[in-house]
Scaffold this motif. Structure first.
Motif, short mmCIF file in Angstrom:
data_model
loop_
_atom_site.label_atom_id
_atom_site.label_comp_id
_atom_site.label_asym_id
_atom_site.label_seq_id
_atom_site.Cartn_x
_atom_site.Cartn_y
_atom_site.Cartn_z
N ALA A 85 -15.88 41.08 11.14
CA ALA A 85 -16.43 39.82 11.65
C ALA A 85 -15.38 39.09 12.48
O ALA A 85 -15.69 38.55 13.55
CB ALA A 85 -16.91 38.94 10.51
N LEU A 86 -14.14 39.07 12.02
CA LEU A 86 -13.07 38.43 12.77
C LEU A 86 -12.84 39.13 14.11
O LEU A 86 -12.61 38.48 15.13
CB LEU A 86 -11.77 38.41 11.96
CG LEU A 86 -11.77 37.48 10.75
CD1 LEU A 86 -10.51 37.69 9.93
CD2 LEU A 86 -11.90 36.04 11.18
N ASP A 91 -13.30 39.45 20.02
CA ASP A 91 -13.82 40.14 21.19
C ASP A 91 -14.72 39.23 22.02
O ASP A 91 -14.68 39.25 23.25
CB ASP A 91 -14.60 41.40 20.78
CG ASP A 91 -13.68 42.49 20.26
OD1 ASP A 91 -12.45 42.41 20.50
OD2 ASP A 91 -14.19 43.41 19.58
N ALA A 92 -15.53 38.42 21.35
CA ALA A 92 -16.42 37.50 22.07
C ALA A 92 -15.62 36.44 22.83
O ALA A 92 -16.03 35.99 23.89
CB ALA A 92 -17.39 36.84 21.09
N GLN A 93 -14.48 36.04 22.28
CA GLN A 93 -13.67 35.02 22.93
C GLN A 93 -12.82 35.60 24.05
O GLN A 93 -12.42 34.89 24.96
CB GLN A 93 -12.79 34.32 21.91
CG GLN A 93 -13.59 33.46 20.96
CD GLN A 93 -12.72 32.81 19.91
OE1 GLN A 93 -11.56 33.16 19.75
NE2 GLN A 93 -13.28 31.87 19.19
N MET A 98 -11.50 35.21 31.04
CA MET A 98 -10.27 34.63 30.51
C MET A 98 -9.03 35.32 31.07
O MET A 98 -7.95 34.77 31.08
CB MET A 98 -10.26 34.71 28.98
CG MET A 98 -11.30 33.84 28.31
SD MET A 98 -11.31 34.04 26.54
CE MET A 98 -9.71 33.40 26.11
N PHE A 99 -9.17 36.58 31.50
CA PHE A 99 -8.03 37.36 31.93
C PHE A 99 -8.08 37.67 33.42
O PHE A 99 -7.56 38.68 33.87
CB PHE A 99 -7.98 38.68 31.15
CG PHE A 99 -7.89 38.48 29.68
CD1 PHE A 99 -6.71 38.06 29.08
CD2 PHE A 99 -8.99 38.71 28.87
CE1 PHE A 99 -6.63 37.87 27.72
CE2 PHE A 99 -8.91 38.52 27.51
CZ PHE A 99 -7.73 38.10 26.93
#
Length: 117
Positions: A85-86, A91-93, A98-99
């Motif tokens: 879950a973490l 991965d979603a963030q 973002m990159f």
């Protein structure tokens, strides 16, 4: 307490009574010694100024022997979640947007694949 929270624009999220229980030690207040009491918890969201006023009101209420107002952390501790879950949250963030300055999205996809194996 709940009506005070609502009156200030706050929200009560949980109310729980643990009934009447024997206290761990005798508590003296206002010339009386108490050996048992009712235990309650109330979870709520309210402004910091309201919490300050609430603490004062609870301390002045003769029906309340002891009170404790605590701030709950914004997020629950990480051990409540599985590692899978973490990883899904991480991965979603970590979206390609973002990159954008680190290279093209094909390279990012390859690094994400290697991380999941």
């Amino acid at each position: 307490v709940g009506s005070k929270v609502y009156g200030d624009g706050g929200v009560v999220t949980r109310v729980a009574s643990f009934g009447s229980n024997e206290l761990a030690y005798p508590v003296k207040r206002a010339g009386e010694t108490f050996h048992e009491g009712e235990f309650w918890t109330i979870d709520f969201h309210a402004s910091p100024t309201f919490v300050k006023d609430l603490r004062k009101d609870l301390s002045n209420d003769h029906r309340i022997i002891r009170q404790l107002v605590t701030k709950e952390p914004r997020w629950p501790p990480l051990y409540y979640f599985s590692s899978q879950a973490l990883q899904r949250v991480a991965d979603a963030q970590n979206t390609p947007e973002m990159f954008s300055d680190e290279g093209d999205s094909a390279d990012k996809g390859d690094s994400k694949e290697s991380r999941n194996h």
